[in-house]
Design an enzyme around this catalytic site. Sequence first.
Site, PDB file in Angstrom:
ATOM      1  N   ILE A   1      -5.154   3.288  10.239  1.00 10.95           N
ATOM      2  CA  ILE A   1      -5.198   4.386  11.201  1.00 10.95           C
ATOM      3  C   ILE A   1      -5.400   3.857  12.618  1.00 10.95           C
ATOM      4  O   ILE A   1      -4.794   4.340  13.573  1.00 10.95           O
ATOM      5  CB  ILE A   1      -6.322   5.372  10.817  1.00 10.95           C
ATOM      6  CG1 ILE A   1      -5.954   6.075   9.497  1.00 10.95           C
ATOM      7  CG2 ILE A   1      -6.572   6.392  11.926  1.00 10.95           C
ATOM      8  CD1 ILE A   1      -7.056   6.915   8.900  1.00 10.95           C
TER       9      ILE A   1
ATOM     10  N   ILE B   1       5.203   2.597   6.054  1.00 13.31           N
ATOM     11  CA  ILE B   1       5.288   1.207   6.525  1.00 13.31           C
ATOM     12  C   ILE B   1       5.665   0.253   5.389  1.00 13.31           C
ATOM     13  O   ILE B   1       6.627  -0.522   5.515  1.00 13.31           O
ATOM     14  CB  ILE B   1       3.980   0.761   7.204  1.00 13.31           C
ATOM     15  CG1 ILE B   1       3.720   1.586   8.479  1.00 13.31           C
ATOM     16  CG2 ILE B   1       4.022  -0.725   7.525  1.00 13.31           C
ATOM     17  CD1 ILE B   1       4.746   1.398   9.572  1.00 13.31           C
TER      18      ILE B   1
ATOM     19  N   GLY C   1       0.830  -1.190   0.000  1.00 12.80           N
ATOM     20  CA  GLY C   1       0.000   0.000   0.000  1.00 12.80           C
ATOM     21  C   GLY C   1       0.868   1.245   0.000  1.00 12.80           C
ATOM     22  O   GLY C   1       2.078   1.196  -0.218  1.00 12.80           O
ATOM     23  N   ILE C   2       0.241   2.383   0.257  1.00 14.48           N
ATOM     24  CA  ILE C   2       0.946   3.657   0.251  1.00 14.48           C
ATOM     25  C   ILE C   2       1.466   3.975   1.641  1.00 14.48           C
ATOM     26  O   ILE C   2       0.808   3.707   2.640  1.00 14.48           O
ATOM     27  CB  ILE C   2      -0.005   4.785  -0.207  1.00 14.48           C
ATOM     28  CG1 ILE C   2      -0.451   4.540  -1.646  1.00 14.48           C
ATOM     29  CG2 ILE C   2       0.642   6.151  -0.097  1.00 14.48           C
ATOM     30  CD1 ILE C   2      -1.492   5.526  -2.138  1.00 14.48           C
ATOM     31  N   GLY C   3       2.662   4.539   1.733  1.00 20.17           N
ATOM     32  CA  GLY C   3       3.122   5.064   3.005  1.00 20.17           C
ATOM     33  C   GLY C   3       4.454   4.523   3.470  1.00 20.17           C
ATOM     34  O   GLY C   3       5.102   3.705   2.813  1.00 20.17           O
TER      35      GLY C   3
ATOM     36  N   GLY D   1      -7.244  -0.242  -2.292  1.00 20.23           N
ATOM     37  CA  GLY D   1      -7.201  -1.664  -2.634  1.00 20.23           C
ATOM     38  C   GLY D   1      -6.922  -2.560  -1.450  1.00 20.23           C
ATOM     39  O   GLY D   1      -6.618  -3.739  -1.629  1.00 20.23           O
TER      40      GLY D   1
ATOM     41  N   LYS E   1       1.955   9.804  16.884  1.00 18.99           N
ATOM     42  CA  LYS E   1       3.028  10.732  17.250  1.00 18.99           C
ATOM     43  C   LYS E   1       2.722  11.450  18.555  1.00 18.99           C
ATOM     44  O   LYS E   1       3.625  11.930  19.238  1.00 18.99           O
ATOM     45  CB  LYS E   1       3.237  11.743  16.125  1.00 18.99           C
ATOM     46  CG  LYS E   1       3.800  11.118  14.851  1.00 18.99           C
ATOM     47  CD  LYS E   1       3.945  12.132  13.735  1.00 18.99           C
ATOM     48  CE  LYS E   1       4.489  11.471  12.474  1.00 18.99           C
ATOM     49  NZ  LYS E   1       4.601  12.440  11.345  1.00 18.99           N
TER      50      LYS E   1
ATOM     51  N   GLU F   1      -1.458  -2.836  -6.506  1.00 22.76           N
ATOM     52  CA  GLU F   1      -2.201  -1.710  -7.071  1.00 22.76           C
ATOM     53  C   GLU F   1      -1.270  -0.552  -7.372  1.00 22.76           C
ATOM     54  O   GLU F   1      -1.508   0.245  -8.269  1.00 22.76           O
ATOM     55  CB  GLU F   1      -3.286  -1.251  -6.107  1.00 22.76           C
ATOM     56  CG  GLU F   1      -2.732  -0.561  -4.880  1.00 22.76           C
ATOM     57  CD  GLU F   1      -3.744  -0.420  -3.775  1.00 22.76           C
ATOM     58  OE1 GLU F   1      -3.952   0.711  -3.338  1.00 22.76           O
ATOM     59  OE2 GLU F   1      -4.330  -1.434  -3.365  1.00 22.76           O
TER      60      GLU F   1
END
Length: 474
Positions: A349, A255, A251-253, A372, A399, A274
């Site tokens: 999240i 991690i 995925g995005i990010g 996705g 944070k 994706e």
Amino acid sequence: MSVQNLAKALKLQSARPLWKIFQRSYYLYSPEPIHPLPDRVPDWKTADEAVQVIQSGQRVFIHGAAATPVHLIKAMCKHGKSANIRDVELMHIHTEGPGLYNEPEYAGMFRSNSLFVGGNSRKAVMEGRGDAIPIFLSEIPRLFRQKIINLDVALVSVSPPDKHGFCSLGTSVDCTRSAIQNAKYIIAQVNRHLPRTFGDGIIHTSHIDAMVECNDPLPEHGKGSLTDEEVKIGKVVAENLVSDGATLQMGIGSIPDAVLAQLGNHKNLGVHSEMFSDGVVDLCEKGAITNNDKVIMTGKIVSSFAVGTKKLYDFMNNNPFVEMCDVAFTNNTAVICQNPKVTAINSCIEVDLTGQICSDSIGTRIYSGFGGQIDFIQGAALGLDGKGKPIIAMPSATKRGESKIQVTLKPGSGVVTTRAHVHYVVTEYGIAYLFGKSLRERAYELIQIAHPDHRESLEKQAFERLKCMPTKFK
């Protein structure tokens, strides 16, 4: 299929041609032809001239991610003011750039309707000036192909035409191919910086109505510095959950980036995802990614969009090692599950003690979208080889020090991955395997990987919720 079952199938189907016996209908997701249309050429125009076609009450699609046609968007917003346009709906996944149409001064002129909410749309959605559609990324093309949503105009980015007149959608094929098949009028921003990619993103100039030259550099997302917690998560996932020969989805990010950074010594990894970014390029250069073991498009990186730096875009340009495909294909669980050791690495999240995963909102505030995540969580879980690993990874705390593992999700939070879909949850403190676990067992496993500062409180809250202590079943 075993040899015996194959022989039986051939005997039962002997009256049918072999190609019909083994025909894969999911390859027919994109029936529109790409052949050139005779005696039809696009009009070359300035951006200001091209966007004059946009009128009040229309629905306009905007190409997203790194292929966002920022030059056309600026011209559209300028046209909106000068022509006193009203009630134009803008359809898109996340777009890059300032997203001018979301500014308060354009309220009443343009209303963004996000299929995946990006950073430039969040405020508009939160303040009621923009909309968001909850939808799996894999199903967005259905909206356009089944005429559930019809488009008047599409604003897209393309690579310069080759000697045969074919352009490419470059870094972002995703749902854009289906959108241009639906749209009545196509305006293309021709950009020599957009990589020419192979796959489903090919469009002939004869299918384009207006072309605008603009060679602005593509938006870039560099790899940010990883926190100590993210590095630890990357190591936990890479060392315990990613096997040699695995097919990866990221995925995005930060991690997924943290996991990729730890995979340099792995062998024969494949990519069917994706999206992907620079971390994949690094692994290709090290020889860790070969795609040799994949079943679907063996030997190729398969993706629907990419966001990264110029290094990534240069890697993609004219590279037959990369296939950019329609997201109805890349994110189809029936396709995903055929690859070996499908390892889906996504973030979130928040997660509650029963395993419900919130990935698209912070309380009632929409932050992103379904994307996705569930397409690949389910695809990995259903892996035909029984070796898929659906993974949700996240730091144990925000944070601000707030636990990301909560007894219940914040009021208004949306569930993207249900408690029935979740398998692995990972933090810097370890792995919680939840599949087949009861509610009290799930609570126990999740508390073990929560931040130590919150474990006692979570245990007390779990007892109040479940009326029993979170424990392992012996």
